[in-house]
Design an enzyme around this catalytic site. Structure first.
Site, short mmCIF file in Angstrom:
data_model
loop_
_atom_site.label_atom_id
_atom_site.label_comp_id
_atom_site.label_asym_id
_atom_site.label_seq_id
_atom_site.Cartn_x
_atom_site.Cartn_y
_atom_site.Cartn_z
N GLU A 355 0.80 -1.23 0.00
CA GLU A 355 0.00 0.00 0.00
C GLU A 355 0.84 1.28 0.00
OE1 GLU A 355 -4.01 -1.39 2.26
OE2 GLU A 355 -2.30 -1.01 3.54
C1 NGO Z 1 -4.01 -4.67 4.83
C2 NGO Z 1 -3.04 -3.55 5.14
C3 NGO Z 1 -2.79 -3.40 6.63
C4 NGO Z 1 -4.09 -3.41 7.40
C5 NGO Z 1 -4.84 -4.69 7.08
C6 NGO Z 1 -6.17 -4.74 7.81
C7 NGO Z 1 -1.93 -5.33 4.32
C8 NGO Z 1 -0.85 -6.19 3.82
N1 NGO Z 1 -1.86 -4.02 4.46
O1 NGO Z 1 -3.12 -5.79 4.71
O2 NGO Z 1 -2.10 -2.22 6.87
O3 NGO Z 1 -3.83 -3.36 8.77
O4 NGO Z 1 -5.07 -4.83 5.71
O5 NGO Z 1 -6.90 -5.88 7.54
#
Ligand code: NGO
Length: 541
Positions: A355
């Protein structure tokens, strides 16, 4: 009269001899426990009798297995109250003993074991101490649940006789704990390790940094922990592990054959570092207002470059990035990875990589490639979330699939192998259903059957078993504050995910599994584990 007397004496004698010779038969409970092991063993056959642990029982271990021997006696002593003297195996007779023996049996592999229970003796054999440790976890599960009590119990410590032969399907069977969104103490992390080791998991991935907190002391950049670690979601006090404390966690895990995989999440999810050292700040997209980062309206303003940001205590994702144009940032990365590598006996360093929505794509790719070089230069292997498949990766890099099939396929095309953490199946922070008090549901509601009923090797086109190292269940902690919260979200899903990692798909079925799972609840109760009483599972009344 005398004749009658002799007759009675003879009869009693015969009776005593007879009862000494008749082996005790196994109770229905002992047989049920024998048949309810999780993860399900490759094969398990019981033979109807029982071995009893008594105050005469001893434990005998191969010299190289004394550590596992110690672990075993420490497990059995509190509830039984027996001495259970532990000694190194010599050629002495071992009747009445529990024996841990190192053997040479290729078919068991590095982690497999064989558990043979007769009325005279319990023998766990394995090629390596790890296998003995897993055999001990099985032994634990086939004893009465009261074995988990911490005070002496009056119970018959009965084990059904028979043979269990067992070895795992995948080499990576893990869970991730997010200690960044909410901080968890060393004691909590150790309990987490104990809980996952019950089900033969062998990896604990620690998510050590995120926007909301930096949780590991880095001596060359001290503000990361002291300032970046000083809060958490909701504004609480946060915290961090000193390097000494962290080494203690690593050693505790090692003694349970668990590899710690530390993660520093970069180049996004990095606000806690940007708040600690302004020069690292490549910008954030949401502008801090009144001590908090304002989430609405969500603007796309890049603000505050090269100045420290404010600490962040909300739960938004994807708004921060490292400054990738400055060489100083790579010095930072190198220092962090160097110190972390020195604390890590395991082969992997997790660099996050997820992300990075406000990092320019070209910069992101350059960063991932340099990161890989840095990780390698400290003698470690890089693992990252599936977005890193966009970098120049190869078979030395491991990719953790969480949401993108496309990145998963790309990683496989480039020769990397995957750790499977599909959010829709194994994210332990997902709510069970819409009434669950804790958790999120952006990926799915995940009931117990949903997390069990799937096969990593057929989930994604183009990703086959040989492309997969194993499976990992992450627990993100945006909504998770206490150990109790942790337990409620991981139980009862985690044992089933552990079974996916250990047991072949051909040997698994939900209908059969749910009955075994139900049998574990009394153990969890004794261990004080809070769990979600899913209506899908036939719990005993
Ligand atoms: C995503 C995000 C995390 C969040 C999570 C919550 C990933 C790999 N990045 O997973 O920052 O905490 O969802 O479910």
């Amino acid at each position: 009269m005398k004749k009658l007397y002799y007759f009675i004496v003879l009869l009693t004698g015969a009776f005593v001899i007879q009862s000494c010779n008749t082996p005790p038969s196994a109770s229905p409970e002992a047989i049920a426990a024998f048949e309810s092991v999780i993860p399900k063993p490759v094969s398990a056959t019981h033979t109807g009798n029982a071995f009893l642990i008594t105050d005469k029982t001893t434990v005998i271990a191969d010299p190289s297995a004394m550590e596992v021997g110690n672990y075993l006696v420490n497990l059995l002593r509190p509830a039984t109250g027996f001495n259970l003297p532990l000694s190194e195996s010599k050629d002495e007779a071992s009747s009445g003993a529990i024996v841990l023996s190192i053997i040479d049996n290729k078919s068991l592999g590095d982690e497999g074991y064989e558990l043979a229970v007769t009325t005279e003796q319990v023998t766990i054999s394995a090629n390596k101490p790890a296998g003995l440790f897993y055999g001990v976890q099985t032994l634990r599960q086939i004893l009465p649940a009261a074995i988990e009590q911490s005070a002496v119990q009056t119970a018959t410590w009965e084990i059904a006789t028979g043979t269990i032969t067992d070895h795992p399907e995948y080499t990576w069977r893990g869970s991730m704990l997010d200690v960044a969104r909410h901080f968890f103490s060393v004691a909590d992390v150790k309990r987490y390790i104990d809980l996952i080791s019950l089900y033969k998991m062998n990896v604990l991935h620690l998510h050590l940094s995120d926007d909301q907190g930096w949780r590991i002391e880095i001596k060359s950049w001290p503000n990361l922990a002291t300032h970046g670690g000083s809060t958490q979601v909701g504004g609480g006090a946060g915290g961090y592990y000193t390097q000494e404390q962290y080494a203690g966690i690593v050693a505790y895990a090692q003694a349970r054959f668990i590899t710690i995989v530390p993660e520093i999440d970069m180049p996004g999810h990095i606000n806690s570092a940007l708040a600690s050292y302004g020069e690292l700040n490549g910008g954030i997209t949401i502008v801090p207002a009144e001590g908090r980062i304002d989430l609405s309206p969500k603007t796309s303003v890049i603000d505050g470059k090269s100045k420290p940001t404010q600490l962040y205590t909300g739960t938004e994702v994807g708004f921060s990035t490292l400054q990738l144009k400055k060489e100083a940032t790579f010095k930072f990365v190198d220092d962090v990875i160097r110190e972390l590598s020195a604390l890590t006996p395991g082969p992997y360093i997790h660099i996050g990589g997820d992300e990075a929505s406000v990092t320019k794509k070209e910069e992101y790719i350059v960063f991932i490639n340099r990161f890989n070089e840095i990780v390698k230069s400290h003698g470690k292997r890089m693992i990252g979330w599936d977005e890193i498949a966009q970098g120049t990766i190869d078979s030395t890099v491991t990719v953790q699939l969480w949401h993108s099939e496309e990145f998963g396929q790309l990683a496989v095309e480039k020769g990397s192998r995957l750790v499977m953490s599909p959010a829709k199946k194994v994210y332990l922070d997902m709510q069970y259903d819409s009434a669950t008090r804790l958790g999120l549901h952006w990926a799915a509601y995940i009931e117990v059957a949903d997390s069990y009923n799937w096969d990593p090797a057929t989930l994604i086109d183009g990703v086959a078993k040989e492309n997969i190292v194993g499976i990992e269940a992450p627990l993100w902690s945006e909504t998770i504050v206490t150990m109790d919260d942790i337990e409620y979200m991981i139980f009862p899903r985690l044992p089933g995910i552990a079974e996916i990692g250990w047991t072949t798909t051909a040997n698994r079925s939900w209908e059969e599994y749910k009955v075994r799972l139900a049998k574990h609840a009394p153990r969890w109760k004794v261990m004080g584990i809070d769990y979600y009483p899913s209506t899908q599972v036939p719990w005993a009344k």
